[in-house]
Design an enzyme around this catalytic site. Structure first.
Site, PDB file in Angstrom:
ATOM      1  N   HIS A 135     -11.927   3.443  -1.341  1.00 39.52           N
ATOM      2  CA  HIS A 135     -12.874   3.395  -0.499  1.00 39.52           C
ATOM      3  C   HIS A 135     -14.067   2.216  -0.634  1.00 39.52           C
ATOM      4  CE1 HIS A 135     -12.025   7.957  -1.540  1.00 39.52           C
ATOM      5  NE2 HIS A 135     -11.830   7.636  -0.242  1.00 39.52           N
ATOM      6  N   MET A 147     -14.180  11.224   3.029  1.00 40.81           N
ATOM      7  CA  MET A 147     -14.213  12.561   2.472  1.00 40.81           C
ATOM      8  C   MET A 147     -14.804  12.659   0.986  1.00 40.81           C
ATOM      9  SD  MET A 147     -11.468  14.841   4.286  1.00 40.81           S
ATOM     10  CE  MET A 147     -10.116  14.475   3.234  1.00 40.81           C
TER      11      MET A 147
HETATM   12  P1  AMP Z   1     -10.499   9.860   2.489  1.00 43.88           P
HETATM   13  O1  AMP Z   1     -11.649  10.187   1.832  1.00 43.88           O
HETATM   14  O2  AMP Z   1      -9.079  10.202   1.657  1.00 43.88           O
HETATM   15  O3  AMP Z   1     -10.573  10.535   3.994  1.00 43.88           O
HETATM   16  O4  AMP Z   1     -10.410   8.422   2.763  1.00 43.88           O
HETATM   17  C1  AMP Z   1     -11.163   7.632   3.759  1.00 43.88           C
HETATM   18  C2  AMP Z   1     -10.928   6.200   3.934  1.00 43.88           C
HETATM   19  O5  AMP Z   1     -10.551   5.468   2.741  1.00 43.88           O
HETATM   20  C3  AMP Z   1      -9.648   6.311   4.852  1.00 43.88           C
HETATM   21  O6  AMP Z   1      -9.931   5.354   5.863  1.00 43.88           O
HETATM   22  C4  AMP Z   1      -8.563   6.154   3.825  1.00 43.88           C
HETATM   23  O7  AMP Z   1      -7.435   5.590   4.609  1.00 43.88           O
HETATM   24  C5  AMP Z   1      -9.154   5.045   3.125  1.00 43.88           C
HETATM   25  N1  AMP Z   1      -8.291   5.061   1.642  1.00 43.88           N
HETATM   26  C6  AMP Z   1      -8.024   5.876   1.131  1.00 43.88           C
HETATM   27  N2  AMP Z   1      -7.441   5.777  -0.294  1.00 43.88           N
HETATM   28  C7  AMP Z   1      -7.207   4.369  -0.158  1.00 43.88           C
HETATM   29  C8  AMP Z   1      -6.559   3.303  -0.918  1.00 43.88           C
HETATM   30  N3  AMP Z   1      -5.880   3.476  -1.958  1.00 43.88           N
HETATM   31  N4  AMP Z   1      -6.912   1.925  -0.203  1.00 43.88           N
HETATM   32  C9  AMP Z   1      -7.578   1.603   0.552  1.00 43.88           C
HETATM   33  N5  AMP Z   1      -8.124   2.623   1.405  1.00 43.88           N
HETATM   34  C10 AMP Z   1      -7.868   3.910   0.971  1.00 43.88           C
END
Ligand code: AMP
Length: 280
Positions: free
Chosen positions: A37, A30
């Site tokens: 990420h 997102m």
């Molecule tokens: P989001 O943008 O929050 O929807 O996250 C996108 C992807 O990044 C998802 O698969 C999350 O689980 C992963 N993600 C978010 N925060 C972290 C983190 N601190 N470490 C590893 N992966 C993450």
């Protein structure tokens, strides 16, 4: 790095890449990207020949009153970070193509969504499963990369891949943390300096629960340690030791165990988790 906004444009690139024998890796996000990420992008680059990341703040996974309208955005910064991380293509779906007038198809994953995030954010996983299924149909990757940070989301996507026969390998990357232990999250930008300090109690609590189980404590004792460690500044939704496979409460130390937390501090809701014992 290519930037593509249309489904047709994306499919053209994927078709060409696949014809040349490339394995496609996909990292849905997102946006407002951080090192967590980017670790997913790096994992995709190791597992595939061509890495596609998407940035789309999916409205159907936000409930009324949640932070959809104020969700942080930084398209310029995100582009630069992805480029530097070696991402090959950034897909930024055009809103009107994803949910056009008259849109009416949703994916409901049962079972693993019954508790925890599924209970505190009704319809959240319906939105997640729907957008992930749509992105899988559009991108058609060989490998999809998700973060352990959103552990229940991983369980939902795993179930959906199996149930809907997506021919996609799911790669799960460990949670990246700041040096002080706070799990990286786009939502950390909402935290005041004080709130951020109190939020360190989450990883402290999860670690305490993990150490307790690994030194022979019962599930109940470890859960109590976790709950006691959390700062009273939090309105806690849950702080539990659960079965990581079913997302039901843990019943035995032989279960794949996961310590999970969700709670609100000020106007910010944070989640975190840590695999413990046999769950590691
Ligand atoms: P989001 O943008 O929050 O929807 O996250 C996108 C992807 O990044 C998802 O698969 C999350 O689980 C992963 N993600 C978010 N925060 C972290 C983190 N601190 N470490 C590893 N992966 C993450």
């Amino acid at each position: 790095m290519k930037i593509v906004e249309s489904i047709a444009g994306l499919r053209d690139v994927v078709r060409l890449k696949r014809r040349s024998g490339a394995r496609i890796g996909f990292v849905p996000t997102m946006g407002y990207l951080h090192a967590g990420h980017l670790s997913l992008v790096s994992a995709s680059r190791s597992a595939a020949d061509y890495t596609i990341a998407s940035i789309y703040v999916n409205p159907t996974q936000f409930a009324l009153g949640e932070d959809l309208s104020r969700y942080p955005r930084d398209p310029g910064g995100d582009r630069a970070k992805l480029e530097a991380a070696g991402c090959d293509l950034l897909y930024m779906p055009a809103q009107e193509e994803i949910y056009p007038e008259g849109y009416g198809t949703f994916v409901d994953v049962e079972g693993v969504t019954a508790r925890y995030e599924g209970a505190f954010r009704p319809d959240h996983f319906r939105g997640v499963a729907t957008i992930v299924a749509k992105l899988f149909m559009i991108v058609a990757p060989e490998v999809a990369v998700f973060g352990q940070k959103d552990a229940q989301q991983v369980a939902v996507v795993r179930r959906m891949i199996a149930d809907l026969h997506f021919d996609i390998e799911l790669l799960v990357c460990p949670t990246m943390r700041d040096p002080d232990g706070l799990a990286m999250s786009s939502r950390n930008v909402y935290l005041s300096a004080n709130e951020r300090e109190e939020a360190l109690s989450i990883s402290r609590g999860l670690r305490a629960a993990k150490n307790a189980i690994e030194s022979g404590a019962s599930i109940q004792d470890a859960e109590n340690m976790l709950r006691r460690a959390i700062s009273p500044a939090f309105a806690v939704d849950y702080a539990d030791i659960i079965n990581a496979a079913t997302f039901q409460p843990a019943v035995s130390l032989n279960d794949p165990l996961l310590a999970v937390f969700a709670g609100r501090i000020g106007s910010t809701r944070l989640i975190d988790n840590m695999p413990v014992g046999a769950g590691r």
